[in-house]
Enzyme design. Structure first.
Site, mmCIF file in Angstrom:
data_model
loop_
_atom_site.group_PDB
_atom_site.id
_atom_site.type_symbol
_atom_site.label_atom_id
_atom_site.label_comp_id
_atom_site.label_asym_id
_atom_site.label_seq_id
_atom_site.Cartn_x
_atom_site.Cartn_y
_atom_site.Cartn_z
ATOM 1 C CB ALA A 14 -0.933 0.000 1.212
ATOM 2 N N GLY A 54 -10.769 11.913 5.087
ATOM 3 C CA GLY A 54 -11.646 11.660 6.239
ATOM 4 C C GLY A 54 -11.669 10.218 6.695
ATOM 5 C CB VAL A 64 4.897 -10.393 1.231
ATOM 6 C CG1 VAL A 64 3.869 -9.320 1.564
ATOM 7 C CG2 VAL A 64 5.561 -10.143 -0.118
ATOM 8 C CG ASN A 85 -1.637 -4.232 -4.363
ATOM 9 O OD1 ASN A 85 -2.001 -4.182 -5.538
ATOM 10 N ND2 ASN A 85 -0.700 -3.406 -3.876
ATOM 11 C CB SER A 138 -1.470 -9.915 -13.678
ATOM 12 O OG SER A 138 -1.201 -9.460 -15.004
ATOM 13 C CE1 TYR A 151 3.667 -9.200 -11.970
ATOM 14 C CE2 TYR A 151 2.670 -9.430 -14.146
ATOM 15 C CZ TYR A 151 2.672 -8.865 -12.879
ATOM 16 O OH TYR A 151 1.676 -7.985 -12.527
ATOM 17 C CB ALA A 153 5.312 -18.894 -13.645
ATOM 18 C CB ALA A 154 4.482 -15.292 -9.792
ATOM 19 C CB ILE A 184 -3.906 -0.407 -13.997
ATOM 20 C CG1 ILE A 184 -4.801 -1.664 -14.039
ATOM 21 C CG2 ILE A 184 -4.583 0.749 -13.281
ATOM 22 C CD1 ILE A 184 -6.144 -1.502 -14.676
#
Ligand SMILES: NC(=O)c1ccc[n+]([C@@H]2O[C@H](COP(=O)([O-])OP(=O)(O)OC[C@H]3O[C@@H](n4cnc5c(N)ncnc54)[C@H](OP(=O)(O)O)[C@@H]3O)[C@@H](O)[C@H]2O)c1
Length: 247
Positions: A14, A54, A64, A85, A138, A151, A153-154, A184
């Site tokens: 994040a 707010g 991770v 993520n 993805s 990537y 494969a993961a 994106i």
């Protein structure tokens, strides 16, 4: 139905890009959000952005790839919503890929998802509270692209892992789904997409445009909230039709 008031959410990765955006979206829907990543300074920026709208966000240090770090970050609190993520993409031709790069991608993008899912689900089970886990995969986990073997494969592993965990954990009222974004636009990749190669790629997307982070809001909230109460083990692509581009 997508109101998340009273829910506690964890978003990994994040400190930038999609994860930062997801934290803002969940907080705007009413969740108390814990934002996790390695870079404390960048996490503090996410916390400030959520506060400015707010909402409520708390930072927690998380790597991770490190089981002890995952245990420390996930063991203290029980979450209702977990957005897995955090991820990296190392590209390059498979013939030249150092095994170290392969291992880093698999360890972060696939094993990292498993570690966080296991640690957070254990708390959900112990407290009999159920929950929703959204694993960010993805479209490259569903179709391939050149020079992204580790990537791809993961991320394919993340899709299949999500289904396997959905099957095992449905009895504990834990839903597990994969969100599969297409390309994106984020602050980190916008320069590439402005260039010639990036523009050529955009022409291959049926909608002829990149996804914007806001394009993921509806699918994210659907999977995270009670609006998706009967959804588990799915993989939702959000890609402007990229997966159905003409052969
Ligand atoms: N952008 C796209 O077009 C796109 C498309 C499909 C899928 N995705 C997926 O969406 C996710 C986010 O991508 P993004 O574009 O937002 O990338 P990004 O801006 O590079 O963000 C990646 C995030 O992952 C975190 N991270 C990396 N390694 C970590 C580790 N070992 N432990 C904890 N956190 C770690 C980073 O934080 P720290 O460096 O602070 O740890 C950072 O917050 C990834 O899983 C990516 O594969 C992105």
């Amino acid at each position: 139905m997508t109101d998340l008031t009273g829910r506690r959410a964890l978003v990994t990765g994040a400190s930038s890009g999609l994860g930062r955006h997801f934290a803002q979206v969940l907080a705007a829907a009413g969740a108390e959000v814990t934002v996790a990543a390695r870079r404390a300074d960048a996490l503090a920026e996410t916390v400030a952005l959520v506060a400015a709208q707010g909402g409520t966000a708390m930072p927690v240090a998380l790597d991770v790839t490190d089981t002890a770090s995952v245990a420390a970050a996930c063991g203290g609190a029980a979450y209702d919503i977990v957005i897995n993520n955090a991820g990296i993409a190392l590209d390059g031709p498979a013939l030249k890929m150092p095994e170290e790069d392969w291992s880093r991608v698999i360890d972060t993008d696939l094993s990292g998802v498993f570690r966080v899912a296991q640690a957070t689900a254990a708390r959900m089970v112990a407290e009999k509270r159920g929950g929703s886990i959204v694993n960010v995969a993805s479209i490259v986990g569903l179709r391939v692209a050149g020079n992204l073997s580790a990537y791809a494969a993961a991320k394919a592993g993340v899709v299949q892992l999500s289904k396997a965990l959905a099957l095992e954990w449905a009895r504990h009222a834990i839903r597990v789904n994969a969100l599969c974004p297409g390309y994106i636009e984020t602050p980190l990749n916008s320069a590439f997409f402005a260039g010639e190669a990036g523009q050529a790629l955009i022409r291959r997307i049926p909608q002829r445009r990149l996804g914007q982070m806001a394009d993921l809001d509806g699918p994210l909230l659907l999977l995270a909230s009670d609006a998706g109460a009967y959804m588990t083990g799915t993989a939702i692509a959000v890609d402007g039709g990229h997966l159905v581009s003409s052969l």
